[in-house]
Design an enzyme around this catalytic site. Structure first.
Site, mmCIF file in Angstrom:
data_model
loop_
_atom_site.group_PDB
_atom_site.id
_atom_site.type_symbol
_atom_site.label_atom_id
_atom_site.label_comp_id
_atom_site.label_asym_id
_atom_site.label_seq_id
_atom_site.Cartn_x
_atom_site.Cartn_y
_atom_site.Cartn_z
ATOM 1 N N ASP A 210 0.947 -1.211 0.039
ATOM 2 C CA ASP A 210 0.179 0.025 -0.095
ATOM 3 C C ASP A 210 0.922 1.385 -0.025
ATOM 4 O O ASP A 210 2.057 1.006 -0.098
ATOM 5 C CB ASP A 210 -0.655 0.066 1.274
ATOM 6 C CG ASP A 210 0.184 -0.017 2.429
ATOM 7 O OD1 ASP A 210 0.401 1.174 2.977
ATOM 8 O OD2 ASP A 210 0.288 -1.205 3.045
ATOM 9 N N ASP A 212 0.637 3.889 2.319
ATOM 10 C CA ASP A 212 0.260 4.328 3.743
ATOM 11 C C ASP A 212 -0.769 5.456 3.324
ATOM 12 O O ASP A 212 -2.243 4.940 3.227
ATOM 13 C CB ASP A 212 1.384 5.117 4.320
ATOM 14 C CG ASP A 212 1.174 5.301 5.969
ATOM 15 O OD1 ASP A 212 0.769 4.525 6.629
ATOM 16 O OD2 ASP A 212 1.874 6.028 6.395
#
Length: 249
Positions: A210, A212
């Site tokens: 991802d 964040d």
């Protein structure tokens, strides 16, 4: 005789990567480790697997008994530790599914036991060097294995470890980027520091799942998104470990 330890999440608690696998429980002076130890062989090499958060991922990051985990592996005679971890990317160039062979950490935890030493012997303080916390030999092997398998990878990266289980605020995420961190997780700094203190060479292969929350053009990180990306790439991580372990010794 060399014994290689693997510390990973429940997604790597897979007896199919072992031969002659068996489970057993241990106790340490610091309590019980996160999971029973699974002992077997990979490529003829003795290996012990420990699930960092428990085999059902029931242990939150700040409740992991890192001291018991490292102590258990040390007591079992493990001579090297290979760890895997899901991380958030703090850099545009580190994409989902990329592997990062970590070379530095920043510790942003606040409430964990970061040392085995509760006290010092008189006039004999113990301060563990931590300038280069990740083992160069194993890092080189991981990098070469990524290259030979054609995996997207980054041959170095600084991980910032936060307390968890909550994710970062946007302000924190931007702060970590300004500090020079490349990736973020909730485990590596604590685990690495204790492994170094125990004198066990340690290396970590991180997988980016991802971004964040610093990017504003997509949804902030969620556990569901992390689990999806990791599941899609789990075979990549197990193949990396299976390729590297026979070459370590």
């Amino acid at each position: 005789m060399a014994i290689i330890a693997i510390i990973g999440g429940s997604g790597l608690d897979n007896p199919n990567i072992f031969s002659d696998a068996q489970d057993y429980t241990v106790m340490t002076p610091f309590g019980a480790p996160s999971s029973p130890l699974k002992k077997g062989k990979i490529g003829g090499v003795d290996v012990i697997l420990l699930a960092r958060h428990g085999r059902e991922h029931t242990i939150p990051p700040s409740q992991v008994n890192f001291r018991a985990n490292i102590s258990a592996l040390n007591a079992e005679g493990c001579t090297r530790i290979l760890a895997t971890t899901a991380v958030g990317s703090l850099r545009e160039e580190i994409k989902r599914g990329d592997l990062i062979i970590v070379d530095q950490f920043i510790d942003f935890t606040k409430q964990r036991k970061m040392t085995f030493h509760e006290s010092f012997e008189p006039q004999n303080p113990v301060h563990c060097p931590m300038a280069d916390p990740f083992d160069l030999h194993m890092r080189d092997l991981l990098i070469e294995e990524c290259r030979s398998k054609g995996y997207p990878y980054h041959q170095k990266g600084t991980v910032v470890t936060i307390e968890g289980p909550r994710f970062s605020t946007r302000a924190e995420s931007h702060m970590f980027r300004s500090w020079g961190a490349d990736i973020i997780n909730m485990s590596t700094a604590t685990e690495t520091a204790l492994a170094n203190e125990a004198g066990i060479p340690y290396a970590a292969a991180a997988m980016s799942t991802d971004y964040d929350c610093w990017r504003i053009d997509e949804e902030p990180v969620s556990w569901e998104a992390i689990a999806k990306v990791f599941a899609e790439n789990a075979e990549k991580v197990t193949a990396l470990l299976a390729g590297v372990i026979p070459k370590i010794i």
